[in-house]
Design an enzyme around this catalytic site. Sequence first.
Site, mmCIF file in Angstrom:
data_model
loop_
_atom_site.group_PDB
_atom_site.id
_atom_site.type_symbol
_atom_site.label_atom_id
_atom_site.label_comp_id
_atom_site.label_asym_id
_atom_site.label_seq_id
_atom_site.Cartn_x
_atom_site.Cartn_y
_atom_site.Cartn_z
ATOM 1 N N LYS A 140 0.754 -1.126 0.039
ATOM 2 C CA LYS A 140 0.224 -0.497 -0.134
ATOM 3 C C LYS A 140 0.978 1.292 0.253
ATOM 4 C CE LYS A 140 -4.183 -2.403 2.078
ATOM 5 N NZ LYS A 140 -4.584 -3.323 3.005
ATOM 6 N N ASP A 198 -10.311 3.091 4.505
ATOM 7 C CA ASP A 198 -11.197 1.578 4.434
ATOM 8 C C ASP A 198 -12.688 1.967 4.406
ATOM 9 O OD1 ASP A 198 -9.481 -0.244 3.984
ATOM 10 O OD2 ASP A 198 -8.657 -0.181 6.403
ATOM 11 N N GLN A 209 -4.464 -1.305 9.694
ATOM 12 C CA GLN A 209 -4.026 -2.307 9.081
ATOM 13 C C GLN A 209 -4.988 -3.723 10.326
ATOM 14 O OE1 GLN A 209 -3.380 -2.903 5.910
ATOM 15 N NE2 GLN A 209 -4.377 -5.176 6.632
#
Length: 295
Positions: free
Chosen positions: A54, A121, A98
């Site tokens: 990412k 997200d 994460q």
Amino acid sequence: MAARRIDGKAAGQAIRDQVAALVAEFTRSTGRAPGLATVLVGEDPASAVYVRSKNRATAEAGMVSFAHNLPDTTSEDELLHLVTELNADPKVDGILVQLPLPAQIDATRVIETIEPGKDVDGFHPMNAGRLASGLPSLVPCTPFGCLYLLKQELGDLTGLEAVVVGRSNIVGKPMAQLLLNENCTVTIAHSRTRDLSAVVRRTDIVVAAVGRAEMVRGDWIKPGATVIDVGINRVPTDDGKGRLVGDVAYDEAAEVAAAITPVPGGVGPMTIAMLMRNTLVAAHRRAGLADPEGL
Ligand code: NAP
């Protein structure tokens, strides 16, 4: 009949190229590049690989990446403190924590602490609620990528029967909302669904997000259906290295379906591409600009 193989790698790269061009424009007009902060707690090797890719994709798109790697002994308060700092940092447009997090940290509290406008997200209840209400929001990257592939493959989805197998907040539920917003007739299946194969067999679109290797068999698929396989499962091989497979038995399903995503090379690359897209969109909204066109 052999199904068309849906190339998520190519589609994902095309989105990333488009994002990179728009990042250059954003940077010219605002005098700064969009920024994405990633937060990794602990040393789970799979999570570390995801976060590294990412960060790499962020830099390749011309955006600024702020990587925060914390030890697995980090307390919930310490992590909440960092998220609060990132919320207030004007250089940060997107925050990605994460998952999974170590057991001492409540992931729900962390997600709820992220400023919804920076929640790239799309997991914050505000964004989930706006998606369910059909309002503009930041949409979770994996289901958004699946929808992109479906629209690329099928065009208008209106009136199609779709099943989403799996009801997680990360994939299954937002996927179902997205398909509903496209006027599909949507069934959400899960571990308590009765006669799952019969439910799957009646649908034009199958999205499998279960986490069970090759559970969806070829004879579950309606002839001519489009199959999107979200699953990533490692199965053992004789050489001990293991092999990645999806939630769908690819070779069997490809005999029956019109089009199907492979694993790897299907949904995976779309997830990162949509994260880049969401970061760019978040930057535009924070700068008071209209959403970039065509993404
Ligand atoms: P999850 O949170 O574990 O959810 C799995 C879902 O599958 C649950 O809703 C569960 O039902 C359902 N399920 C489990 N066994 C079932 C069965 N026998 N029949 C029908 N449904 C069943 O997983 P997730 O986070 O949604 O992820 C799903 C898969 O996608 C995993 O393989 C994950 O690695 C992969 N994934 C890939 C990407 C990507 O970028 N490609 C991104 C995210 C996830 P209940 O709710 O009833 O328990």
